[in-house]
Motif scaffolding. Structure first.
Motif, PDB file in Angstrom:
ATOM      1  N   SER A   1      43.619  56.021  36.435  1.00 49.34           N
ATOM      2  CA  SER A   1      44.429  55.166  35.574  1.00 49.34           C
ATOM      3  C   SER A   1      44.696  53.820  36.252  1.00 49.34           C
ATOM      4  N   LEU A   2      45.003  53.841  37.555  1.00 46.85           N
ATOM      5  CA  LEU A   2      45.232  52.592  38.289  1.00 46.85           C
ATOM      6  C   LEU A   2      43.976  51.735  38.343  1.00 46.85           C
ATOM      7  N   PHE A   3      42.828  52.358  38.571  1.00 42.99           N
ATOM      8  CA  PHE A   3      41.567  51.589  38.605  1.00 42.99           C
ATOM      9  C   PHE A   3      41.317  50.906  37.267  1.00 42.99           C
ATOM     10  N   GLU A   4      41.585  51.637  36.172  1.00 46.03           N
ATOM     11  CA  GLU A   4      41.387  51.050  34.844  1.00 46.03           C
ATOM     12  C   GLU A   4      42.364  49.889  34.617  1.00 46.03           C
ATOM     13  N   SER A   5      43.625  50.076  35.016  1.00 48.33           N
ATOM     14  CA  SER A   5      44.610  48.995  34.884  1.00 48.33           C
ATOM     15  C   SER A   5      44.188  47.779  35.705  1.00 48.33           C
ATOM     16  N   ASN A   6      43.710  47.991  36.916  1.00 51.94           N
ATOM     17  CA  ASN A   6      43.243  46.888  37.770  1.00 51.94           C
ATOM     18  C   ASN A   6      42.046  46.171  37.147  1.00 51.94           C
ATOM     19  N   ARG A   7      41.152  46.928  36.540  1.00 57.73           N
ATOM     20  CA  ARG A   7      39.985  46.293  35.904  1.00 57.73           C
ATOM     21  C   ARG A   7      40.428  45.404  34.749  1.00 57.73           C
ATOM     22  N   ILE A   8      41.367  45.923  33.953  1.00 59.97           N
ATOM     23  CA  ILE A   8      41.873  45.136  32.815  1.00 59.97           C
ATOM     24  C   ILE A   8      42.586  43.875  33.326  1.00 59.97           C
ATOM     25  N   LEU A   9      43.432  44.014  34.359  1.00 62.21           N
ATOM     26  CA  LEU A   9      44.130  42.860  34.922  1.00 62.21           C
ATOM     27  C   LEU A   9      43.151  41.850  35.512  1.00 62.21           C
ATOM     28  N   THR A  10      42.120  42.347  36.196  1.00 66.42           N
ATOM     29  CA  THR A  10      41.110  41.452  36.776  1.00 66.42           C
ATOM     30  C   THR A  10      40.423  40.659  35.662  1.00 66.42           C
ATOM     31  N   ASP A  11      40.080  41.333  34.566  1.00 62.49           N
ATOM     32  CA  ASP A  11      39.453  40.651  33.431  1.00 62.49           C
ATOM     33  C   ASP A  11      40.394  39.595  32.846  1.00 62.49           C
ATOM     34  N   GLN A  12      41.678  39.937  32.728  1.00 59.05           N
ATOM     35  CA  GLN A  12      42.652  38.992  32.179  1.00 59.05           C
ATOM     36  C   GLN A  12      42.828  37.784  33.108  1.00 59.05           C
ATOM     37  N   VAL A  13      42.892  38.029  34.420  1.00 58.00           N
ATOM     38  CA  VAL A  13      43.010  36.927  35.377  1.00 58.00           C
ATOM     39  C   VAL A  13      41.771  36.032  35.286  1.00 58.00           C
ATOM     40  N   GLN A  14      40.593  36.661  35.230  1.00 57.96           N
ATOM     41  CA  GLN A  14      39.360  35.873  35.126  1.00 57.96           C
ATOM     42  C   GLN A  14      39.366  35.036  33.841  1.00 57.96           C
ATOM     43  N   ASN A  15      39.847  35.618  32.744  1.00 63.01           N
ATOM     44  CA  ASN A  15      39.939  34.866  31.494  1.00 63.01           C
ATOM     45  C   ASN A  15      40.891  33.680  31.636  1.00 63.01           C
ATOM     46  N   LEU A  16      42.031  33.883  32.327  1.00 61.78           N
ATOM     47  CA  LEU A  16      42.972  32.786  32.553  1.00 61.78           C
ATOM     48  C   LEU A  16      42.332  31.690  33.399  1.00 61.78           C
ATOM     49  N   ILE A  17      41.600  32.106  34.454  1.00 63.72           N
ATOM     50  CA  ILE A  17      40.922  31.110  35.307  1.00 63.72           C
ATOM     51  C   ILE A  17      39.908  30.322  34.488  1.00 63.72           C
ATOM     52  N   ASP A  18      39.128  31.048  33.679  1.00 59.05           N
ATOM     53  CA  ASP A  18      38.121  30.385  32.849  1.00 59.05           C
ATOM     54  C   ASP A  18      38.796  29.415  31.869  1.00 59.05           C
ATOM     55  N   THR A  19      39.904  29.835  31.283  1.00 55.71           N
ATOM     56  CA  THR A  19      40.637  28.984  30.346  1.00 55.71           C
ATOM     57  C   THR A  19      41.189  27.757  31.071  1.00 55.71           C
ATOM     58  N   GLN A  20      41.739  27.923  32.253  1.00 57.04           N
ATOM     59  CA  GLN A  20      42.258  26.811  33.047  1.00 57.04           C
ATOM     60  C   GLN A  20      41.143  25.822  33.381  1.00 57.04           C
ATOM     61  N   GLU A  21      39.987  26.378  33.770  1.00 52.24           N
ATOM     62  CA  GLU A  21      38.860  25.489  34.096  1.00 52.24           C
ATOM     63  C   GLU A  21      38.414  24.713  32.862  1.00 52.24           C
ATOM     64  N   GLN A  22      38.367  25.384  31.728  1.00 51.87           N
ATOM     65  CA  GLN A  22      37.985  24.708  30.479  1.00 51.87           C
ATOM     66  C   GLN A  22      38.972  23.589  30.155  1.00 51.87           C
TER      67      GLN A  22
END
Length: 157
Positions: free
Chosen positions: A126-147
């Motif tokens: 469950s923790l690994f899945e939560s971390n994967r989702i958070l990592t994806d969300q952080v990456q999306n935020l970084i991508d949005t910030q860069e855009q």
């Protein structure tokens, strides 16, 4: 009818003497020697202070007779040896029973540990899945910030 457990059946001295093919007086002599070497009454006594013999007692007396005959040693030495053997057997039985109890306890502990490990594996997944989702969300935020940064630069130019 309920069967009684842990009940010791006792045999009269007369019957024991007959079973061991000796005179009752000889049986008394052997029993007194066993008591003397043991340091206390080895055999159970009735209200008249007559010996009462269990199957275990008879086995001891048979062993004394066997040692005396076959080993060619004195009655006293045969009695010492037979008592030593019976005490070793008692200790071995006690240790064996304690080990069985310990083994049962260890089995229960191992089962509980396996159940705990299984729960931790579910939590870890469950923790690994939560971390994967958070990592994806952080990456999306970084991508949005860069855009947004790129768009801001374009506007300034």
């Amino acid at each position: 009818m309920k069967m009684l457990e842990n009940v010791t059946e006792y045999i009269t001295p007369k019957d024991v003497a007959k079973q061991l093919k000796m005179a009752p007086e000889t049986l008394r002599k052997y029993a007194n020697l066993v008591d003397k070497i043991n340091g206390e009454n080895f055999f159970t006594r009735d209200n008249n202070n007559s010996g009462m013999y269990s199957k275990k007692d008879i086995t001891l007396l048979k062993r004394v007779i066997e040692l005396k005959k076959n080993a060619g040693i004195t009655l006293e030495k045969a009695t010492y040896k037979a008592l030593e053997e019976i005490n070793e057997t008692s200790v071995t039985d006690t240790v064996s029973n304690e080990q069985n109890g310990a083994n049962e306890y260890l089995g229960i502990l191992i089962k509980e540990q396996k159940e705990t490990i299984a729960r931790y594996e579910v939590l870890a997944a469950s923790l690994f899945e939560s971390n994967r989702i958070l990592t994806d969300q952080v990456q999306n935020l970084i991508d949005t910030q860069e855009q947004l940064a790129i768009e801001k630069k374009k506007k300034r130019k």
